[in-house]
Scaffold this active site. Structure first.
Site, PDB file in Angstrom:
ATOM      1  N   LEU A 110     -25.741 -87.397  10.588  1.00  0.00           N
ATOM      2  CA  LEU A 110     -24.394 -87.326  10.044  1.00  0.00           C
ATOM      3  C   LEU A 110     -24.449 -86.325   8.903  1.00  0.00           C
ATOM      4  CD1 LEU A 110     -23.179 -91.063   9.927  1.00  0.00           C
ATOM      5  CD2 LEU A 110     -22.596 -89.297  11.600  1.00  0.00           C
ATOM      6  N   ASP A 111     -23.473 -85.415   8.840  1.00  0.00           N
ATOM      7  CA  ASP A 111     -23.445 -84.405   7.797  1.00  0.00           C
ATOM      8  C   ASP A 111     -23.398 -85.040   6.414  1.00  0.00           C
ATOM      9  OD1 ASP A 111     -23.348 -82.479   9.777  1.00  0.00           O
ATOM     10  OD2 ASP A 111     -21.166 -82.353   9.752  1.00  0.00           O
ATOM     11  N   LEU A 112     -23.701 -84.235   5.413  1.00  0.00           N
ATOM     12  CA  LEU A 112     -23.691 -84.697   4.025  1.00  0.00           C
ATOM     13  C   LEU A 112     -22.400 -85.424   3.673  1.00  0.00           C
ATOM     14  CD1 LEU A 112     -25.200 -84.556   1.236  1.00  0.00           C
ATOM     15  CD2 LEU A 112     -23.852 -82.495   0.790  1.00  0.00           C
ATOM     16  N   GLY A 113     -21.268 -84.852   4.089  1.00  0.00           N
ATOM     17  CA  GLY A 113     -19.976 -85.431   3.725  1.00  0.00           C
ATOM     18  C   GLY A 113     -19.439 -86.454   4.713  1.00  0.00           C
ATOM     19  N   THR A 114     -20.180 -86.693   5.807  1.00  0.00           N
ATOM     20  CA  THR A 114     -19.727 -87.640   6.819  1.00  0.00           C
ATOM     21  C   THR A 114     -20.317 -89.019   6.538  1.00  0.00           C
ATOM     22  OG1 THR A 114     -19.591 -85.870   8.452  1.00  0.00           O
ATOM     23  CG2 THR A 114     -19.599 -88.115   9.295  1.00  0.00           C
TER      24      THR A 114
END
Length: 248
Positions: A110-114
């Site tokens: 999962l991306d940093l902001g997800t």
């Protein structure tokens, strides 16, 4: 079809992944770094065939025989990297996971902001199986996005879309509700390419302000609080594995 028995020689990278040491790709890198040895002699190739992990060491430590696969659900908060370490010093999921967990490997990223559901497993081979698009495991996301989009535009995504030379497969997308200038959209997909949801929505002229993964296959985020971990029962895990498609 003749099935291999547990004692048949297999690639060392596969055996170590099955034992939860790391993913196959990470193990291949460890072999290049001469960190894996048999009887004290460093392995030279990931294609080395072994019948067991007896006398195999990683960083000088013996490798224990693989235990039954375990699968955990983790509610990843936004702001954490899905990585073991970060050269820039940013916090990772391993900085926040409970200390009493066994060694686990994330299934996908999962991306940093997800935020939202991240599966963690002790079995590197199982991780690889879950990540393959051919296995057919569906991922579900909820996105809050700024801008206007119609249900018709979202329904066109069922045919897939090509963006800057990258082909994204079929996506089942639906408008959930509008709140002021923002729209909540649910998206279901089976590929999970890097930043796929964000790129597809940006392609439609939307700006994603929040992205939450709510399900991975039959496993749902539910009421798991941010930072919390839950474990899938063994009988549920066994039943799930029986439903997985076999990659061709």
């Amino acid at each position: 079809m003749i099935r291999k028995s547990a004692s048949d020689p297999q690639r060392i990278a596969k055996l170590l992944a099955r034992a939860g040491i790391a993913s196959r790709r990470e193990i291949e890198r460890m072999i290049i770094e001469r960190r894996i040895a048999v009887n004290g002699v460093p392995i030279e190739t990931p294609a080395t065939l072994l019948a067991s992990l007896q006398n195999v060491t990683v960083d000088g430590k013996p490798v224990a025989a693989p235990e039954p696969t375990r699968l955990f659900l983790y509610h990843k908060p936004a702001g954490l990297l899905t990585a073991e370490r970060d050269p820039k010093g940013r916090p990772t999921i391993y900085d926040r996971l409970p200390k009493d967990l066994p060694r686990v490997i994330p299934v996908g990223r999962l991306d940093l902001g997800t935020e939202g559901l991240l599966l963690l497993t002790t079995d590197g081979e199982f991780k690889r199986q879950l990540e393959l698009p051919a296995t057919g495991v569906e991922r579900t996301y909820r996105a809050r996005a700024y801008g206007n989009v119609t249900q018709e535009q979202l329904e066109d995504l069922i045919e897939g879309v090509e963006i800057e030379g990258v082909r994204y497969g079929s996506i089942d997308a639906n408008l959930e509700r509008r709140t002021g200038a923002n729209t909540w959209i649910e998206m279901k997909l089976k590929e999970g390419k890097n930043r796929e949801v964000r790129r597809v929505l940006e392609h439609l002229g939307l700006k994603v302000s929040r992205l939450i993964r709510t399900a991975y296959g039959p496993f749902v985020l539910g009421d798991l609080a941010p930072g919390e971990v839950g474990e899938i029962l063994q009988n549920q895990l066994v039943a799930f594995r029986k439903t997985l498609k076999k990659p061709k």
